[in-house]
Structures are given as C-alpha cells and as structure tokens.
Design a protein around this motif. Structure first.
Motif, PDB file in Angstrom:
ATOM      1  N   ASP A  62       0.835  -1.211   0.000  1.00 52.65           N
ATOM      2  CA  ASP A  62       0.000   0.000   0.000  1.00 52.65           C
ATOM      3  C   ASP A  62       0.871   1.264   0.000  1.00 52.65           C
ATOM      4  O   ASP A  62       0.788   2.108   0.900  1.00 52.65           O
ATOM      5  CB  ASP A  62      -0.943   0.017   1.209  1.00 52.65           C
ATOM      6  CG  ASP A  62      -1.936  -1.126   1.184  1.00 52.65           C
ATOM      7  OD1 ASP A  62      -2.394  -1.488   0.081  1.00 52.65           O
ATOM      8  OD2 ASP A  62      -2.245  -1.678   2.255  1.00 52.65           O
ATOM      9  N   ASP A 104      -0.632   4.975   0.311  1.00 52.39           N
ATOM     10  CA  ASP A 104      -1.323   5.158   1.588  1.00 52.39           C
ATOM     11  C   ASP A 104      -0.365   5.202   2.773  1.00 52.39           C
ATOM     12  O   ASP A 104      -0.704   5.743   3.828  1.00 52.39           O
ATOM     13  CB  ASP A 104      -2.328   4.024   1.816  1.00 52.39           C
ATOM     14  CG  ASP A 104      -3.461   4.038   0.800  1.00 52.39           C
ATOM     15  OD1 ASP A 104      -3.576   5.040   0.073  1.00 52.39           O
ATOM     16  OD2 ASP A 104      -4.222   3.060   0.723  1.00 52.39           O
ATOM     17  N   ASN A 105       0.828   4.641   2.622  1.00 49.42           N
ATOM     18  CA  ASN A 105       1.783   4.579   3.722  1.00 49.42           C
ATOM     19  C   ASN A 105       2.891   5.632   3.647  1.00 49.42           C
ATOM     20  O   ASN A 105       3.733   5.705   4.548  1.00 49.42           O
ATOM     21  CB  ASN A 105       2.410   3.188   3.802  1.00 49.42           C
ATOM     22  CG  ASN A 105       1.465   2.173   4.428  1.00 49.42           C
ATOM     23  OD1 ASN A 105       0.969   2.372   5.527  1.00 49.42           O
ATOM     24  ND2 ASN A 105       1.190   1.094   3.711  1.00 49.42           N
ATOM     25  N   GLN A 109       3.998   8.949   4.435  1.00 51.52           N
ATOM     26  CA  GLN A 109       3.470   9.904   5.402  1.00 51.52           C
ATOM     27  C   GLN A 109       3.991  11.323   5.166  1.00 51.52           C
ATOM     28  O   GLN A 109       5.110  11.541   4.700  1.00 51.52           O
ATOM     29  CB  GLN A 109       3.827   9.452   6.815  1.00 51.52           C
ATOM     30  CG  GLN A 109       3.208   8.108   7.177  1.00 51.52           C
ATOM     31  CD  GLN A 109       3.616   7.630   8.551  1.00 51.52           C
ATOM     32  OE1 GLN A 109       4.025   8.415   9.404  1.00 51.52           O
ATOM     33  NE2 GLN A 109       3.512   6.326   8.779  1.00 51.52           N
ATOM     34  N   THR A 163      -1.372  11.456   4.453  1.00 48.33           N
ATOM     35  CA  THR A 163      -0.606  10.580   3.565  1.00 48.33           C
ATOM     36  C   THR A 163      -0.891  10.948   2.114  1.00 48.33           C
ATOM     37  O   THR A 163      -1.776  11.756   1.823  1.00 48.33           O
ATOM     38  CB  THR A 163      -0.969   9.090   3.763  1.00 48.33           C
ATOM     39  OG1 THR A 163      -2.325   8.865   3.321  1.00 48.33           O
ATOM     40  CG2 THR A 163      -0.839   8.670   5.212  1.00 48.33           C
ATOM     41  N   ASP A 197       8.949   4.193   7.456  1.00 48.09           N
ATOM     42  CA  ASP A 197       7.733   3.579   8.009  1.00 48.09           C
ATOM     43  C   ASP A 197       6.912   2.872   6.938  1.00 48.09           C
ATOM     44  O   ASP A 197       5.672   2.872   6.976  1.00 48.09           O
ATOM     45  CB  ASP A 197       6.867   4.631   8.717  1.00 48.09           C
ATOM     46  CG  ASP A 197       7.586   5.266   9.897  1.00 48.09           C
ATOM     47  OD1 ASP A 197       8.289   4.537  10.618  1.00 48.09           O
ATOM     48  OD2 ASP A 197       7.449   6.494  10.087  1.00 48.09           O
ATOM     49  N   LEU A 198       7.594   2.272   5.984  1.00 55.65           N
ATOM     50  CA  LEU A 198       6.921   1.571   4.884  1.00 55.65           C
ATOM     51  C   LEU A 198       7.042   0.062   5.058  1.00 55.65           C
ATOM     52  O   LEU A 198       8.152  -0.465   5.167  1.00 55.65           O
ATOM     53  CB  LEU A 198       7.533   1.984   3.539  1.00 55.65           C
ATOM     54  CG  LEU A 198       7.303   3.440   3.120  1.00 55.65           C
ATOM     55  CD1 LEU A 198       8.154   3.783   1.909  1.00 55.65           C
ATOM     56  CD2 LEU A 198       5.834   3.682   2.817  1.00 55.65           C
TER      57      LEU A 198
END
Length: 393
Positions: free
Chosen positions: A121, A124-125, A127, A158, A225-226
């Motif tokens: 995703d 969406d991820n 940030q 996001t 943070d993926l």
C-alpha cells in the motif's frame, strides 16, 4: 556560478509568496486555502479493487486542487527534480529516453538470480512528515513552503491514489537514503531498480544468496515507516524458471517477451483480421478501440526488437480503421469549440488535448474523404496550440 543541490535544479525556495507567484496561482491561493481538506477530494464514481479483492483507496481531487497539483508537476517535479537513474515509472523522460517498464527491465539483462520486493500500500503509507523532510533537507524548501506543498499533495496525512502529484512525490520519498543502498549493493555486483513500489535486485551469479540485499532494502523502507508485502517478496533463479521483470524475460542480452504473450498477440491480431472482413465494422468505435489496443501491443514488439514485429505491423496496416460521416461531424464540432475558446486558451492543456483529438480523427478521415481532410487540415493549422515546453491547466 550557481550551485545546484544534488537532487534539485535551482535555488532553494524560502518564500511562500514567491513560490505561489512562480505557479501563477496568486489569485487562486485564498480559494484553495479556505477550502476544507475534506472537500478537496471526493470518491470516484466506480470502486477499484486490488488483486486480493480489497478496495483501493482512491480519491478524486476537485478542480482547484487539480490545478495546484498540475502546476506543481509541470513547474517543479517535471522540470527541476533530478531523478536518479535507477528509478522508473511515472517520471519524465531522461535524456529523451523513456523511464518505462521496458527500460527498467533492460537494467537486469543477463541476470541469473532475482529478488523482488513490493512495498505494501505504497501511496497510503507515504506519510506527510517524511515528505516534508525530503522537501526541507534535500530540496531546501523552507518549512512554510514545504508545509504548503504537503497541503496540496496529501490527504489525511498521507499520499492518496488519484492525486496528480502522488507518483512524483512517492518517487521522491527515498531521495535521502536510496542512493546509499544502491551503492552498497553495487559493490556486491548487484543491480537495483525501483518501478514506483516494485523493487528489483538482480545478480549475474547463479543461485545468489540475497539475504544481505533483502536486509538493506527492508532497513531503508523501515526508515520511511513503509511495510513490505510478504506475499510479493520473491526470489527466482534462471536454473529453475524464466526470470521475469515487469513481464519481460531478462536472462538475455535484451528483454524478451514470453512466448505465451507473443502467441496471445498473434491470436488477437487474427481475431481483428476476421472482424475487419465484416461489412462496415471497420468504421465502428468498438473496432477502433480493439485496433488501437492491438497496435499498442505490437509496438511493444519493436521496443524489444522481436522478429515478428514487422510481420504483425504489416498485417495490421492492411486493416486500419475507416472513417464514417460521424467522424467528420465530430471533427468539425471540436473545431467550432476550439475557435470559440480563442487565442488566449491556446496554452491550456485541455486545449491541446482537444486539438490532438481532432488531428487524430482527421488522420482517419483522410483514408476515405481526401477533400474533407484537406479542409479540416487547413482549419486546424490556424488553431494549432501555442508552442511551449509545457501546458497549463
């Protein structure tokens, strides 16, 4: 002599007012800022689904949001960002060379081992905080300008599929870490590419152990943070099965289409040739759509230098779509609208799109109606869009 950042052509952008003026959107700024974030997007008319059946999070930006996003793309992301040579997909051509899936696959030719990693995703991820870090630390935008760019590009903190800027921003997100990873992998004799969210690493060594490479990439993704998609992490060896990168075989000197895809294209061409024999069917919209789809796939053969390209292309040229009276009416209708829009709109992107549609139709009209073709061509000559490196929204 001007100093250029390693990833950005131009001087640092510190002043928000100057930035807005550089977009030629000073008169639209207050309107955009005063629009609540929840009202800048709406759900698409139709839901889109992932391969696993889950619904994709897609949002359609409203008119003014699209306008700001398009200006960011045209004046900054397309013109001033320096894209590294290992990044492909949804970015401008480099040195007049495309950055598509075929060029990406070329990088892995003669491979004997492959590692594929998919970011879960991706949009969406990605940030907002990481986007702002890149804009301020790598591109040297001021905090105020970076905040505004994030405001234009993000939704609920996001990126979102549907925003015009998402592909560019997503490709920028690794600007501070990716080159280091690529250099470390290169020292091990490995080739790295990323096609938006698809990461491929190849080795010319048989049965290569990718543990080190996999760890490096996962650490890079963790910094942003993926998450990876465990179901799409794949290791393949040429000794076991053909190696595919974006649907192309890469064990050879140049990418090759799998034999099954060529066989399917041959069957598609034969079906089209069969339909072409039916009276008047070559004048229909459905035939034209099928023809254009087949033509696109045959062009792909030329990109990989397939021996069947010229044979298939010659066969296709014998059954080109034919015009109808409806095409002539539609062409004149477009011309009337272009004349109505006037000189002041010739730099607009939508003007160029309508003009190109008329040129496309006139090319088909030429096949049966030469006199009408000449009349339309003369009218279009006077309506040609203004020459410019980019077109505005």
């Amino acid at each position: 002599m001007k100093k250029h950042n390693a990833h950005y052509r131009g001087d640092p952008i510190k002043n928000l007012q100057n930035f807005i003026e550089s977009l030629d959107l000073k008169d639209d700024y207050e309107s955009f800022i005063s629009t609540p974030a929840v009202k800048r997007y709406q759900d698409p008319a139709k839901k889109a689904y992932k391969s696993n059946g889950d619904i994709r999070r897609i949002k359609c930006p409203n008119g003014i949001t699209r306008k700001f996003q398009r200006r960011l793309n045209n004046r900054y992301f397309k013109k001033k960002v320096i894209w590294p040579p290992f990044v492909f997909g949804s970015i401008p051509k480099s040195d007049k060379e495309s950055r598509d899936h075929i060029k990406c696959a070329e990088k892995h030719c003669k491979a004997k081992s492959l590692l594929k990693i998919d970011v879960s995703d991706f949009f969406d991820n990605v940030q907002e905080e990481h986007i702002k870090d890149i804009l301020t630390k790598i591109y040297h935008f001021s905090e105020q300008v970076a905040d505004f760019v994030c405001n234009v590009c993000c939704y609920e903190g996001t990126l979102v599929q549907g925003a015009l800027t998402s592909s560019y921003v997503a490709n920028m997100i690794f600007a501070d870490v990716e080159s280091k990873v690529v250099n470390r992998l290169s020292k091990k004799g490995l080739t790295y590419t990323r096609f938006i969210d698809d990461i491929t690493i190849s080795s010319k060594v048989s049965n290569y152990n990718f543990d080190y490479a996999k760890k490096l990439v996962e650490e890079m993704l963790l910094q942003k943070d993926l998450p990876t998609n465990p179901e799409k992490v794949e290791i393949a060896y040429s000794s076991i099965k053909p190696l595919l990168v974006h649907g192309l075989r890469v064990e050879f000197d140049q990418p090759r289409l799998p034999a099954k895809e060529v066989a399917n294209l041959r069957a598609e061409l034969h079906t089209l040739m069969k339909y072409a024999k039916e009276p008047h069917y070559r004048k229909t919209r459905s035939y034209r759509r099928a023809y254009d789809k087949c033509a696109g796939r045959i062009h792909k053969l030329s990109r990989v230098r397939h021996i069947k390209h010229m044979e298939f292309k010659s066969a296709l040229e014998e059954i080109r779509p034919l015009p109808s009276s409806v095409d002539i009416k539609q062409c004149y209708l477009i011309i009337e609208k272009l004349e109505l829009y006037g000189e002041k709109n010739k730099r607009k992107s939508w003007y160029k799109q309508r003009f190109n549609q008329a040129v496309y139709l006139n090319g088909i009209i030429k096949r049966l109606y030469s006199s009408e073709y000449k009349k339309i061509k003369e009218k279009l000559r006077k309506l040609e869009p203004s020459s410019r490196q980019y077109y505005e929204s």
